[in-house]
Design an enzyme around this catalytic site. Structure first.
Site: not given
Length: 262
Positions: A124-125, A142
């Site tokens: 994520h991200d 992440g």
């Protein structure tokens, strides 16, 4: 050939998905809600597009890849977050590319012309640039930022919030706990710097003068006993005027928040 003929009858596609007319969707693929797939992209078979994903043109996504699924961050609580993928990427078998979180910008963003070999994980991200190669079993945690023209060797792991800057090279099975400056070659567990990615520079046709100047800059950072601030000042004074490529190296040092791999 009609659009209907390019979508296998076993595929399941959410009514909200926007699919360009020439997208191939193979057997047993699943395309979730709020997905857009642009022209020329191909889902081979058994691909899952989890939802809330924008996928560009001419991407090649192989069987059992999971793209745009919710992230593994325990703070995630069902918020609307997204995955964006550019053009001309090859996403091989069993890759996992996850959506972002609201704790960052609610977006995982991947550029164009990248190769994600088997079982690559992009958490994520993350923000991934262009023209990168991620070998088998690479794990990127992440909030990692990856630049352009980078090779990451198989089984390498990158800690969350690290920066991997352009034209660097990460050896196989390396453990990256700090930022990797532009042009630098690192390997080991934990990773250490082992010079510049000279072979990568040669393959791109860079001049001997440019390579020598960047070597001199590397020595100021790693071999001269200077602080990072002192090294930057000396690179600006002695190298940058005649070698504009040194600016990217300076940017790496100035933007680092975790400290650089030494």
């Amino acid at each position: 050939m009609s659009k209907q003929n390019l979508i296998h009858p076993t595929a399941i596609i959410d009514p909200s998905a926007q699919i360009a007319d020439d997208v191939h969707i193979g057997p047993y693929c699943i395309v979730g809600p709020n997905v857009s797939i642009d022209a020329g992209t191909k889902l081979h078979s058994h691909v899952v597009i989890g939802g809330f994903s924008r996928i560009g043109k001419n991407n090649d996504i192989f069987q059992f890849a999971s793209v745009g699924e919710i992230c593994q961050d325990l703070k995630y609580n069902g918020e609307e977050t997204w995955l964006e993928i550019g053009d001309n990427n090859s996403i091989r078998e069993h890759c996992t590319l996850h959506r972002g979180t609201v704790q960052d910008k609610a977006l995982t963003k991947i550029g164009s012309d990248n190769l994600f070999m088997v079982n690559t994980h992009i958490a994520h991200d993350c923000v991934i640039g262009d023209h990168n190669i991620f070998a088998n079993n690479v794990g990127i945690a992440g909030h990692v930022h990856v630049g352009n023209h980078i090779i990451v060797g198989g089984n390498a792991g990158i800690h969350q919030f690290c920066r991997i800057d352009s034209y660097s090279l990460i050896g196989g099975a390396a453990l990256i706990l700090k930022d990797v400056p532009a042009y630098v070659m690192v390997s080991g567990n934990p990773a250490q710097a082992h010079g510049l990615n000279i072979e990568g520079m040669r393959r791109k046709g860079w001049s001997k003068e440019t390579i020598q100047a960047l070597r001199a800059a590397y020595k100021l950072i790693y071999k001269a006993g200077l602080t990072t601030t002192q090294a930057i000042e000396q690179i600006r004074a002695e190298i940058l005027t005649n070698t504009v490529e040194a600016q990217l190296l300076i940017d790496s040092l100035e933007q680092s928040t975790r400290g650089i791999v030494r």
